[in-house]
Design a protein around this motif. Sequence first.
Motif, PDB file in Angstrom:
ATOM      1  N   ASP A 183       7.939  12.428 -14.056  1.00 30.66           N
ATOM      2  CA  ASP A 183       8.363  11.022 -14.089  1.00 30.66           C
ATOM      3  C   ASP A 183       8.983  10.613 -12.759  1.00 30.66           C
ATOM      4  N   THR A 184       9.772  11.516 -12.177  1.00 30.40           N
ATOM      5  CA  THR A 184      10.417  11.206 -10.898  1.00 30.40           C
ATOM      6  C   THR A 184       9.395  11.058  -9.780  1.00 30.40           C
ATOM      7  N   GLN A 185       8.442  11.973  -9.723  1.00 31.09           N
ATOM      8  CA  GLN A 185       7.401  11.888  -8.693  1.00 31.09           C
ATOM      9  C   GLN A 185       6.578  10.616  -8.836  1.00 31.09           C
ATOM     10  N   TYR A 186       6.244  10.271 -10.078  1.00 29.45           N
ATOM     11  CA  TYR A 186       5.442   9.077 -10.280  1.00 29.45           C
ATOM     12  C   TYR A 186       6.190   7.836  -9.814  1.00 29.45           C
ATOM     13  N   GLU A 187       7.463   7.715 -10.164  1.00 31.21           N
ATOM     14  CA  GLU A 187       8.243   6.549  -9.748  1.00 31.21           C
ATOM     15  C   GLU A 187       8.481   6.528  -8.246  1.00 31.21           C
ATOM     16  N   ASP A 188       8.560   7.713  -7.613  1.00 29.76           N
ATOM     17  CA  ASP A 188       8.854   7.769  -6.178  1.00 29.76           C
ATOM     18  C   ASP A 188       7.640   7.379  -5.329  1.00 29.76           C
ATOM     19  N   TRP A 189       6.466   7.950  -5.643  1.00 31.40           N
ATOM     20  CA  TRP A 189       5.337   7.694  -4.752  1.00 31.40           C
ATOM     21  C   TRP A 189       3.948   7.794  -5.395  1.00 31.40           C
ATOM     22  N   VAL A 190       3.794   8.531  -6.483  1.00 32.53           N
ATOM     23  CA  VAL A 190       2.460   8.754  -7.031  1.00 32.53           C
ATOM     24  C   VAL A 190       1.828   7.454  -7.539  1.00 32.53           C
ATOM     25  N   TRP A 191       2.644   6.499  -8.010  1.00 33.39           N
ATOM     26  CA  TRP A 191       2.098   5.230  -8.502  1.00 33.39           C
ATOM     27  C   TRP A 191       1.307   4.486  -7.437  1.00 33.39           C
ATOM     28  N   ARG A 192       1.554   4.804  -6.172  1.00 36.63           N
ATOM     29  CA  ARG A 192       0.889   4.101  -5.077  1.00 36.63           C
ATOM     30  C   ARG A 192      -0.580   4.519  -4.898  1.00 36.63           C
ATOM     31  N   LEU A 193      -0.933   5.715  -5.348  1.00 30.10           N
ATOM     32  CA  LEU A 193      -2.267   6.252  -5.067  1.00 30.10           C
ATOM     33  C   LEU A 193      -3.400   5.372  -5.594  1.00 30.10           C
ATOM     34  N   PRO A 194      -3.348   4.879  -6.843  1.00 32.62           N
ATOM     35  CA  PRO A 194      -4.450   4.014  -7.287  1.00 32.62           C
ATOM     36  C   PRO A 194      -4.606   2.751  -6.440  1.00 32.62           C
ATOM     37  N   PHE A 195      -3.495   2.203  -5.949  1.00 31.47           N
ATOM     38  CA  PHE A 195      -3.572   1.014  -5.097  1.00 31.47           C
ATOM     39  C   PHE A 195      -4.276   1.341  -3.785  1.00 31.47           C
ATOM     40  N   LEU A 196      -3.992   2.497  -3.226  1.00 35.02           N
ATOM     41  CA  LEU A 196      -4.615   2.880  -1.968  1.00 35.02           C
ATOM     42  C   LEU A 196      -6.101   3.209  -2.165  1.00 35.02           C
ATOM     43  N   LEU A 197      -6.436   3.840  -3.286  1.00 32.25           N
ATOM     44  CA  LEU A 197      -7.837   4.168  -3.555  1.00 32.25           C
ATOM     45  C   LEU A 197      -8.682   2.919  -3.760  1.00 32.25           C
ATOM     46  N   SER A 198      -8.048   1.797  -4.116  1.00 30.74           N
ATOM     47  CA  SER A 198      -8.805   0.557  -4.312  1.00 30.74           C
ATOM     48  C   SER A 198      -9.503   0.107  -3.032  1.00 30.74           C
ATOM     49  N   GLY A 199      -9.015   0.574  -1.877  1.00 30.33           N
ATOM     50  CA  GLY A 199      -9.658   0.218  -0.614  1.00 30.33           C
ATOM     51  C   GLY A 199     -11.101   0.701  -0.557  1.00 30.33           C
ATOM     52  N   ILE A 200     -11.368   1.877  -1.159  1.00 26.15           N
ATOM     53  CA  ILE A 200     -12.738   2.405  -1.183  1.00 26.15           C
ATOM     54  C   ILE A 200     -13.634   1.504  -2.027  1.00 26.15           C
ATOM     55  N   LEU A 201     -13.118   1.102  -3.186  1.00 29.48           N
ATOM     56  CA  LEU A 201     -13.884   0.220  -4.062  1.00 29.48           C
ATOM     57  C   LEU A 201     -14.144  -1.132  -3.400  1.00 29.48           C
ATOM     58  N   LEU A 202     -13.178  -1.612  -2.642  1.00 28.62           N
ATOM     59  CA  LEU A 202     -13.332  -2.904  -1.964  1.00 28.62           C
ATOM     60  C   LEU A 202     -14.508  -2.882  -1.000  1.00 28.62           C
ATOM     61  N   VAL A 203     -14.581  -1.860  -0.175  1.00 27.86           N
ATOM     62  CA  VAL A 203     -15.658  -1.773   0.814  1.00 27.86           C
ATOM     63  C   VAL A 203     -17.017  -1.680   0.134  1.00 27.86           C
ATOM     64  N   TYR A 204     -17.119  -0.819  -0.882  1.00 26.90           N
ATOM     65  CA  TYR A 204     -18.400  -0.641  -1.563  1.00 26.90           C
ATOM     66  C   TYR A 204     -18.859  -1.927  -2.238  1.00 26.90           C
ATOM     67  N   THR A 205     -17.945  -2.589  -2.943  1.00 28.22           N
ATOM     68  CA  THR A 205     -18.321  -3.781  -3.684  1.00 28.22           C
ATOM     69  C   THR A 205     -18.673  -4.925  -2.756  1.00 28.22           C
ATOM     70  N   LEU A 206     -18.012  -5.024  -1.618  1.00 34.67           N
ATOM     71  CA  LEU A 206     -18.350  -6.059  -0.656  1.00 34.67           C
ATOM     72  C   LEU A 206     -19.777  -5.901  -0.153  1.00 34.67           C
ATOM     73  N   VAL A 207     -20.185  -4.654   0.087  1.00 33.10           N
ATOM     74  CA  VAL A 207     -21.554  -4.405   0.552  1.00 33.10           C
ATOM     75  C   VAL A 207     -22.563  -4.904  -0.483  1.00 33.10           C
ATOM     76  N   VAL A 208     -22.281  -4.622  -1.759  1.00 29.89           N
ATOM     77  CA  VAL A 208     -23.197  -5.059  -2.818  1.00 29.89           C
ATOM     78  C   VAL A 208     -23.209  -6.578  -2.929  1.00 29.89           C
ATOM     79  N   ARG A 209     -22.049  -7.185  -2.855  1.00 27.53           N
ATOM     80  CA  ARG A 209     -21.972  -8.623  -3.083  1.00 27.53           C
ATOM     81  C   ARG A 209     -22.594  -9.432  -1.946  1.00 27.53           C
TER      82      ARG A 209
END
Length: 450
Positions: A183-209
């Motif tokens: 719980d401590t690790q998640y509140e400190d920094w792990v929650w950020r990982l999905p937000f950062l990984l969204s950058g990969i999805l952004l690039v891929y989806t832009l190419v398709v669109r």
Amino acid sequence: MPRPDPPRIAPAARRTVLASFLGSTFEWFDFGLYGTTAALVFGHVFFPAQSSAIGSLLALTTTAVGFFARPIGGLVFGHFGDRVGRKKLLILTMLLMGIPTFVIGLLPGYATIGAAAPVILLFLRVLQGIGLGGEYAGAALATIESVPKERRGFFGSIPQLGNPVGGIFSSGLVLLCTWLSSDTQYEDWVWRLPFLLSGILLVYTLVVRTRLAESVDFTRLQKRRGVAKAPLITLLRNHWAPLLLALGARAADAITGNVVGPVVTAYIVTYLHRSDSIGIVGTMIPSIICLPLMLYLGRVGDRYGVRRTFVWSVLSMAVTTFPLFALLQTGTLLWMVLGITLFRLCNSAQFAVQSTFLAELFPTEVRYTAVSFVYQVGSILGGLTPPVAYAMLVASDGSPWWLALAVVVSVLFSAACAAVIGLRISRADRRTTDGPSTDGADLAERTTRA
């Protein structure tokens, strides 16, 4: 006599359907990720000086800000979408969603930069809201306007799948992060990982669109030079009756979708003192089950009418509201997840045909503006729902029954509005000699005339 084969879909239309679906999935991933994470940790990260309950309330309020920004995006992108086309605007909406989501993953908390942290968070949430405000109608209409009228219920449900699929990805990543960290690790920094990984999805989806083709209906409108100079004024002047009824019909989805999302998750954690993963699992399971259900209901809409399918699906939510909270209060994991699943499936049922239901009420020249207006003005109710609903729980010391009653009333009101739309069109049909038509412009004229 065997039924005739459905009209074939052109390759360009299939590419449009795919691009709309992927873009919608990415946008809802971003928006859902924020709502889930806000309910779990944003109170601690950005509002640490408050009590647990008040911190959760403030975090949910930042969620509401994004909903209030969505009408701005809906009106702006709706205007230009009706003026210059659907395709060009959809790339910009994706950037307005994707970039702020990535930046949130890098944003320092209150402990590092003080009051600037929640202020920046609010600003990024506003940008997200503006982007999604223009996305919904554009993605839906790009598909609906590119396929034969006889199959618009089914294909119109495909961009709607972006909502549960995006929810599956966002909830799945959050759940994985909570399982693999303390719980401590998640509140400190792990929650950020999905937000950062969204950058990969952004690039891929832009190419398709970027390969998205302009819709058939809008191309025809341009050829006959029927583009409206002021779509919003035309909408308010000539189509105010279906607009008001559509706003009422849309209200139930705006409210219920946010009650069963961040509010239920916060309720489970704060008042039932259970793991936050219950709310996440309760989101993922119906999101998976609803995928074939939504496609099936799209076909049902093509066969029996999208308005009829929409009304009965909305009413199903009224039936499952009180059982939802009753099952949550059992404290048993199986029953809690079952309650969330049943309610979410009913919500997904009406959402499957919602875009087609709204699109067929308005002519092409104002359709982007109209659908955006209805959906995003309705989102104001959605934005108010998390803090208001949670405040009702606080005022009742965790008792959910007044909240459940309010949800049922809103659902019945929406069903009545959708039914009235059907009655108005039926009366208009009886005044004509040609009988009913599925053309959006004709439906709008008949609704206004009635």
